[in-house]
Structures are given as structure tokens and as C-alpha cells.
Design a protein around this motif. Structure first.
Motif, short mmCIF file in Angstrom:
data_model
loop_
_atom_site.label_atom_id
_atom_site.label_comp_id
_atom_site.label_asym_id
_atom_site.label_seq_id
_atom_site.Cartn_x
_atom_site.Cartn_y
_atom_site.Cartn_z
N ALA A 25 -5.21 -3.62 -1.04
CA ALA A 25 -6.21 -3.24 -2.03
C ALA A 25 -7.28 -2.45 -1.40
O ALA A 25 -8.13 -1.81 -2.01
N GLN A 26 -7.76 -2.63 -0.02
CA GLN A 26 -8.64 -1.94 0.80
C GLN A 26 -8.28 -0.60 1.34
O GLN A 26 -9.02 -0.07 2.17
N LYS A 61 -10.25 -14.21 -0.82
CA LYS A 61 -8.86 -14.28 -1.62
C LYS A 61 -8.18 -15.42 -1.08
O LYS A 61 -7.73 -16.29 -1.87
N LYS A 70 -7.71 3.07 0.82
CA LYS A 70 -8.49 3.99 0.03
C LYS A 70 -7.86 5.45 -0.07
O LYS A 70 -6.87 5.63 0.70
N ASP A 78 -2.20 -8.92 -0.34
CA ASP A 78 -2.70 -8.07 -1.54
C ASP A 78 -4.26 -7.73 -1.29
O ASP A 78 -4.73 -6.80 -1.84
N ALA A 114 0.74 -1.37 0.08
CA ALA A 114 -0.15 0.00 -0.09
C ALA A 114 0.93 1.34 0.15
O ALA A 114 0.59 2.23 -0.64
N LYS A 161 1.96 3.57 -2.79
CA LYS A 161 1.40 4.71 -3.70
C LYS A 161 1.74 6.02 -3.00
O LYS A 161 1.47 7.04 -3.43
#
Length: 611
Positions: free
Chosen positions: A503-504, A532, A506, A499, A298, A301
Motif C-alpha cells: 500500500a505504500q 498493521k 506510490k 498488504d 503492488a 498495478k
């Protein structure tokens, strides 16, 4: 159907041994009902229920909804200034009103998670002998050697799906707490229900008591464990072998055994030994690795580049540090298609003797040897930072205040946005605080910790520290294993969990500098992780629950336990009439709180659960 018995909540029975008895009846009413934490509703019992279950006079006349009880309890909890008092109040609630306990925890997870889990659970373990009231799990000591299977049968629940076990030798960063480490399995399994949605009755906390080397506990008159030095070697191995064999025999192939807070020398050996034959998971090695990898994925980003563009330096080369390092190397290998031996070279570890380098290889423990790279010897962390020039600094040492001002400033001089993870628990053992990381880096650090820290204001800007908490991973991971009927754990499942968690996160979280999503949404996060993990289990051919669910995400939701209070069954009259007819148990059956009949052969299972 399974041997004439229907599945409950879509779950297989863990063992068929319980089908030997053709039927069983549980009766709870009146005073007995109020002492049963699974079914007691306190003042939420309706007027009708008070008459039906012989509760008149046993409760004050007021009716109080579950929501109002929750409001009152939260008000009371906030009056306590000492965290351990809140912990004890929560444990008391769990022992008298299980549904209310879980509703309170789920609805106030961000506020109460530090109470029932890290960091307060560490203090609770230290003082467990003094605050001990009633057993909440199984204690298996050397006294039970040779009869562990009999001890497991003493536990009232038969359909166990998750066992969390510790031997208490390395509780958080607090060392050997012996039998008092039971607070860890109890806390972890509370989160399996609150965050992952598993039934409390499917969870079993276990402490293996082989003694303790903690002199303070051995001399403590209130210590609740064996008063002897720790058993080691063959005696220890034989007890663990008997335990693992008995677990599989009593609960079946698919019971998940989660190892917690074993010392390094046992943790790696146990995981390596039982992974090929049992469904086992070490949260300190694998769970920590998965949640940290999620944070790193994460964080890309915020810091930019791919994972392969970064260089990692660890302080601490124990089970947490090496576990995280190995999973990062696996993810790098997966992304770049490079051999694992090559991707490991991007990861450096510092232990108590300095940087782990190839010249030390012969003297290293086996789990440290893969990380001994070519480099001249370096003694301290600060010198290692200057020599390696990492973009990511990860602390898993269990030693507080080791990320000094000079270390953080060095990281900030090398990187525009240094990624600093101070993972050691409890708070007192954290390598640095959030305030220190933000202040010493002049507000440029991306920071996360193992223990919770409050937001920090620096130069009129508010920074919100993330928490790399294993609770993000293990409840959803375990749920995924259970819903797929997995028979073994594979590293690819851990990568899938990372993963799913990454992905959660925001954009609104990134805007605050966070690399983890808020805990307020943890049940949905766990469900996504479970989906998943289950999908990966099917992909790897390790799932036994067939046919495969068409919608694994929906399957997770269906398995989730909800702590609300169901109303009386509409089929109550018909079911009780059937029971009276079948067994002639008399009018008292009409007033049962819980009635369960299981037939072998071809008879249909009849079940009436009022609560």
C-alpha cells in the motif's frame, strides 16, 4: 507500574528476575565514558559536560556537533573503494559511538544499507575470522551444552526483546560459514534499531556453533569457531532445545526469536517445532515470503489483473522458495475463498532435478510435496517456462546466472510485461542482473532483485530496478509483535505486513517501474507495517499488551529510538541530591554519566540518563 517498578518507554520488563537486587548503580565518567559506545559522543561533548564528566584533556579542544561528525564520516567512507573496508569502518563506529552509527545509517540508509547488510555482509562473514576485533553477541557452542542458561546470564542486558540466531550452515548463497555467520545476526539487529526503532540494548545476536563442514574454514588458522565437523541428529536437537528453553526462562514468553540462515533440513523443522510454544519467526522462510508477496500485490498495478489471474514459476524449492509459494497460496485462498490445495496449483517449482511433479512425490522432501502437481516430467528451467507459461518468474535458487537470455526471452514472448524476480543473494548469486532482464526483454520486464542494482538505460529510457529486500519487512514486523505483546506468530500477520508494504508504493514509484517504495522512507514504512501487524495480533487474540493502544501508528512512533543527543536532564540536580541522600555515595555521584536505581517493593524508580 509492575511490582513497584515503572515501565520504561512503554515496554514490559522481559523478566522479573532482575528485581531480586533492590537497586543497581552504573557509573561512567572520564576515560571509561569515552570507551562506552552507548554513551560516548566523541567531540560532541559540550564544555560543561567535559568538566562534569572528567573529560578535560581526554579530548581535543574542538567541539564538533553530531551532524558535523556525520558529514566527516560519510566523506571518509566514500573514499574507500572496497565495500568490505566500508563495512569494517561502520563496525568500528558502532563499537565506539553507537548513537552516531545509527544516525549515520538512518540518514544515509539507501547508501549504507548494502554496506551493513546484503551484499557486503556476505563477504564480511566469509572473512569474519580475519576481521574479528571484539565480540558483538553471544557465541553458544557445544562446549556450553548443559549450561546455556548460565551463558545467557553473562550477557549484560536483561530486558531482551529480540534475539536473532543462526547456526551458520547456509549463509546467504555462500554455504556453510560456521561460527563466522555471526555477521548476519549483528547486521539484522542493526536494522531492527535503524529501521524499526528498537533500542539496541533490547537486541541480542546469537550464533549456535555446532562445527562446520567447510574444509577451508577448518584449515584456516584464523577461524574463530569449533574445529570439527557439524553435529547433527540428537546432539544438534538437544542443544537447540536447551537454547530455546533457556531463552524463554531467562527472557520471558514474549521474547522474539528470529531464525536466520539455517539449512533447509533444520529451518523447517525448527519453525514447525517451536511455533506452537515460542514467539519465533524465520526470516528466510516468512520474511522473504512477505516482502515478495508485497511486491506481487503492488505489481498488479503495472501488469494488470488480480493475483488469481497469474501463474507463478519458481527456480529453487528451498526454504525461501517454498515459503514464498505458501504465502502466495494463502493470499490467493483468502482472496478467492478457494481451498489452499486448489490455489497451490497455480504455483510451480523447479529444483535441481527439474519441475516438481506428482510422479516425483515419493522421493521429495516433505516441504516440497505440496507442490508436486500433475504434469509430465520437465528437466530444465527453459523447458518449464515453455510448458507452464508463467506470468511471474521467481528465482530463489542461490545459483547465479540461471535466468539466461533464452529464459528471459521466453518469458517476454509469453507476456507483454513479464514479472521477473531474481532474489538470490549476494549479487554474485543473483539469477540475472537488472541490465540483463531489461535488455533481453527489450525493456518490457518488471524486475526486482534480492541484491541492489544500479538503474539501467535501455533505448534512451532509464529503468530503476526494485529490491525485494527483507529489510522492508522484519524490522516493522518485529516492532508490531513487540508493541502488541504478541505471544505467537500467525500467517495472517505476514499477510497484513505484505498488504501494508504494498500500500505504500506510490504512483511516482510505479512510473519508474518500481514495485517497492524507496528505502529513504523506511522508518515510516516500518511503523505502518508494525501498526498493521499489531492490529492483526489483537484481532487474532494473540496480543498480551492491554489495554489495546487507541492509535497503534502513534504507539510505533513513541517506541522509535532516535539517535540524536539529548541534553542534560533539567532534574539532574534534584535526582543527584536524592541519590546522594539515599545512598551517601559521595560527590562523585554528581558527575555520573548514567545513573539508574530500581527499587522493589513500593519505592519509586529513579532514573537519570544524561545521554
Amino acid at each position: 507500574m509492575m511490582n513497584g517498578v515503572e515501565k520504561t518507554n512503554g515496554e514490559d520488563l522481559a523478566t522479573e528476575e532482575q528485581l531480586i537486587t533492590p537497586w543497581t548503580v552504573s557509573v561512567a565518567s572520564g576515560y571509561t565514558l569515552l570507551r562506552d559506545p552507548r554513551h560516548n559522543k566523541g567531540l560532541a561533548f559540550t564544555e560543561y559536560e567535559r568538566d562534569a564528566h572528567y573529560l578535560r584533556g581526554l579530548l581535543p579542544p574542538a567541539l564538533m556537533t553530531q551532524e558535523l561528525q556525520e558529514k566527516k564520516l560519510m566523506h571518509n567512507l566514500r573514499q574507500y573503494e572496497v565495500p568490505l573496508q566500508r563495512y569494517m569502518a561502520m563496525m568500528d563506529l558502532q563499537e565506539r559511538n553507537e548513537r552516531l552509527f545509527y544516525k549515520l545509517l538512518i540518514d544515509n540508509v539507501e547508501e549504507l544499507l548494502p554496506v551493513v547488510y546484503t551484499p557486503t555482509v556476505g563477504e564480511a562473514c566469509q572473512k569474519y575470522g580475519s576481521i574479528f576485533r571484539r565480540p558483538q553477541g553471544l557465541y553458544i557452542s557445544l562446549k556450553e551444552k548443559g549450561k546455556i542458561l548460565e551463558v545467557l546470564k553473562n550477557w549484560p542486558e536483561r530486558n531482551i526483546q529480540v534475539i536473532v540466531v543462526t547456526d551458520g550452515e547456509r549463509i546467504l548463497g555462500l554455504g556453510d560459514l560456521g561460527c563466522q555467520g555471526m555477521g548476519i545476526p549483528v547486521g539484522k539487529l542493526s536494522l531492527y534499531t535503524a529501521l524499526g526503532g528498537l533500542r539496541p540494548s533490547a537486541c541480542l545476536p546469537v550464533t549456535i556453533d555446532v562445527g562446520t563442514n567447510n574444509e577451508k574454514l577448518l584449515n584456516d588458522e584464523f577461524y574463530i569457531g569449533l574445529r570439527q565437523r557439524r553435529a547433527t541428529g540428537q546432539e544438534y536437537a538437544e542443544l537447540l532445545e536447551e537454547f530455546m528453553t533457556a531463552v524463554k526462562k531467562n527472557y520471558g514468553e514474549k521474547v522474539l526469536v528470529q531464525f536466520e540462515d539455517f539449512a533447509n533440513h533444520n529451518a523447517f523443522d525448527l519453525l514447525e517445532k517451536y511455533s506452537p510454544t515460542h514467539l519465533v519467526f524465520n526470516d528466510d522462510i516468512q520474511g522473504t515470503a512477505s516482502v515478495v508477496l508485497a511486491g506481487l500485490l503492488a505489481a498488479l498495478k503495472l501488469v494488470g489483473g488480480a493475483l488469481a489471474d497469474h501463474k507463478f514459476l519458481f527456480l529453487g524449492a528451498g526454504e525461501a522458495g517454498t515459503g514464498i509459494a505458501e504465502l502466495i497460496a494463502l493470499e490467493l485462498s483468502k482472496q478467492t475463498k478457494a481451498p489452499l490445495e486448489e490455489t497451490r496449483k497455480k504455483i510451480w517449482l523447479v529444483d535441481s532435478k527439474g519441475l516438481i511433479v506428482s510422479s516425483r512425490k515419493e522421493s521429495l522432501q516433505h516441504f516440497k510435496k505440496p507442490w508436486s502437481h500433475d504434469h509430465e516430467p520437465v528437466k530444465g528451467l527453459l523447458d518449464a517456462v515453455k510448458a507452464i507459461k508463467p506470468t511471474v518468474l521467481i528465482g530463489s535458487s542461490g545459483v547465479g546466472k540461471t535466468f539466461t537470455k533464452e529464459v528471459v526471452e521466453a518469458m517476454a514472448s509469453i507476456n507483454e510485461k513479464p514479472l521477473i524476480l531474481a532474489l538470490s543473494n549476494p549479487t554474485s548469486q543473483s539469477e540475472c542482473t537488472a541490465e540483463e532482464a531489461y535488455t533481453w526483454s527489450k525493456g518490457r520486464a518488471i524486475f526486482a532483485s534480492g541484491s541492489p542494482f544500479d538503474p539501467v538505460e535501455y533505448n534512451s529510457e532509464v529503468f530503476v530496478p526494485g529490491q525485494a529486500n527483507n529489510a522492508y519487512i522484519f524490522p516493522g514486523f518485529g516492532l508490531g509483535l513487540i508493541m502488541s505483546g504478541a505471544i505467537r506468530v500467525h500467517d495472517d500477520m505476514l499477510l497484513a505486513a505484505s498488504d501494508a508494504l504494498a500500500a505504500q508504493v506510490k504512483q511516482e514509484n510505479f512510473d519508474k517501474g518500481l514495485i517497492y517504495p524507496p528505502f529513504s522512507n523506511i522508518r515510516n514504512i516500518s511503523a505502518n507495517i508494525a501498526a498493521k501487524v499489531a492490529a492483526k495480533a489483537y484481532e487474532l487474540g494473540l496480543a498480551s499488551r492491554l489495554p489495546r493502544p487507541k492509535g497503534p501508528r502513534q504507539a510505533c512512533r513513541e517506541l522509535h529510538v532516535q539517535p540524536s543527543l539529548p541534553k542534560l536532564s533539567l532534574n539532574l540536580e534534584r535526582n543527584f541530591a536524592f541519590c546522594n541522600q539515599r545512598f551517601a555515595l559521595g560527590r562523585s555521584l554528581y558527575f555520573l554519566s548514567v545513573f539508574h536505581v530500581s527499587f522493589t517493593s513500593n519505592l519509586k524508580q529513579e532514573e537519570c540518563c544524561l545521554l
